[in-house]
Every structure is written in structure tokens, then in C-alpha cells.
Design a protein around this motif. Structure first.
Motif, mmCIF file in Angstrom:
data_model
loop_
_atom_site.group_PDB
_atom_site.id
_atom_site.type_symbol
_atom_site.label_atom_id
_atom_site.label_comp_id
_atom_site.label_asym_id
_atom_site.label_seq_id
_atom_site.Cartn_x
_atom_site.Cartn_y
_atom_site.Cartn_z
ATOM 1 N N LYS A 103 -31.416 -25.055 -2.183
ATOM 2 C CA LYS A 103 -31.601 -24.839 -0.582
ATOM 3 C C LYS A 103 -30.138 -25.208 0.109
ATOM 4 O O LYS A 103 -29.322 -25.671 -0.447
ATOM 5 C CB LYS A 103 -32.511 -25.761 0.160
ATOM 6 N N ASP A 104 -30.064 -24.176 0.970
ATOM 7 C CA ASP A 104 -28.860 -24.262 1.824
ATOM 8 C C ASP A 104 -28.999 -24.884 3.068
ATOM 9 O O ASP A 104 -29.420 -24.487 4.121
ATOM 10 C CB ASP A 104 -28.340 -22.836 2.119
ATOM 11 N N ASN B 73 -27.453 -23.892 6.436
ATOM 12 C CA ASN B 73 -28.006 -22.602 7.098
ATOM 13 C C ASN B 73 -29.637 -22.729 7.272
ATOM 14 O O ASN B 73 -30.234 -21.613 7.462
ATOM 15 C CB ASN B 73 -27.694 -21.283 6.445
#
Length: 120
Positions: free
Chosen positions: A71-72, A75
Motif C-alpha cells: 500500500k501507498d 496516496n
């Protein structure tokens, strides 16, 4: 309102790769359990991979070594990288967020689902 919008998926031959994305709107993944689930033909929903609130990653045995969840947080995008796909991976895949435990049980938010078809 919170939305999880999925992209990616499609049709691929066995041995191929796909990446699923799940972008959160009006929601932050940071500090929450997030995961990917799937519904295969004539099967019940199952957890594929998840990241719990503490960052622990869980992956179902059938995809270990082939699928990677990431996961980012900056963002608010969740990913599922799927490699060496097999026909038995054919399913509708869903992202989910804000559940409890290693597998985000009782997840509050769900993506719209995306179809993955793997042909032999």
C-alpha cells in the motif's frame, strides 16, 4: 462519502501477471487494516492477502510466493501484485478496509470488485 475504487484485473493466460489497485477517496489507509478478498466460482469469499493495523502481512497459502500486497499510504492506494497466475485464481477480487484482526474481519469499506480470468 468514503469510496474504494478498484482498477486493474482482466483476462490473462496461466503464468501471466496482473496488478490490482484500490484507490481510497475521503479515507486514509494509514493505521487501518486493509486487504484483498476474492469470490471464486461456486466458492465462498476468502481472504487473499491483508495488512493489519500493525503492518503485519497475511497471505493465504494458495497464493504465497505469487501474490504480493502493498500500500501507498501517501496516496491511499492499495495494490495486489499477482504473478504466475493459475486458472484457479479466476475470481472477482475485492479490496476492503477497516476491519479487525489479521484478516480485516467485518471490514467496513469495500471496493466495487474486479474480475480476473485466468485461462489455461
Amino acid at each position: 462519502q468514503v469510496e474504494l475504487v478498484q482498477s486493474g484485473g482482466g483476462s490473462v493466460q496461466a503464468g501471466g501477471s496482473l496488478r490490482l489497485s484500490c484507490a481510497a477517496s475521503k479515507y486514509s489507509y494509514g493505521g487501518h487494516c486493509v486487504g484483498w478478498f476474492r469470490v471464486r466460482p461456486r466458492k465462498e469469499r476468502e481472504g487473499v492477502a491483508a495488512i493489519d493495523r500493525g503492518g503485519k502481512v497475511s497471505v493465504v497459502d494458495s497464493v504465497k510466493g505469487r501474490f504480493t500486497i502493498s500500500k501507498d499510504d501517501a496516496n491511499n492506494i492499495l495494490y495486489l501484485e499477482m504473478n504466475n497466475l493459475k486458472p484457479e485464481d479466476t475470481a472477482t477480487y475485492y479490496c476492503a478496509a477497516e476491519g479487525w484482526g489479521y484478516w480485516c474481519l467485518g471490514a467496513r469499506y469495500w471496493g466495487q470488485g474486479t474480475q480476473v480470468v485466468v485461462s489455461s
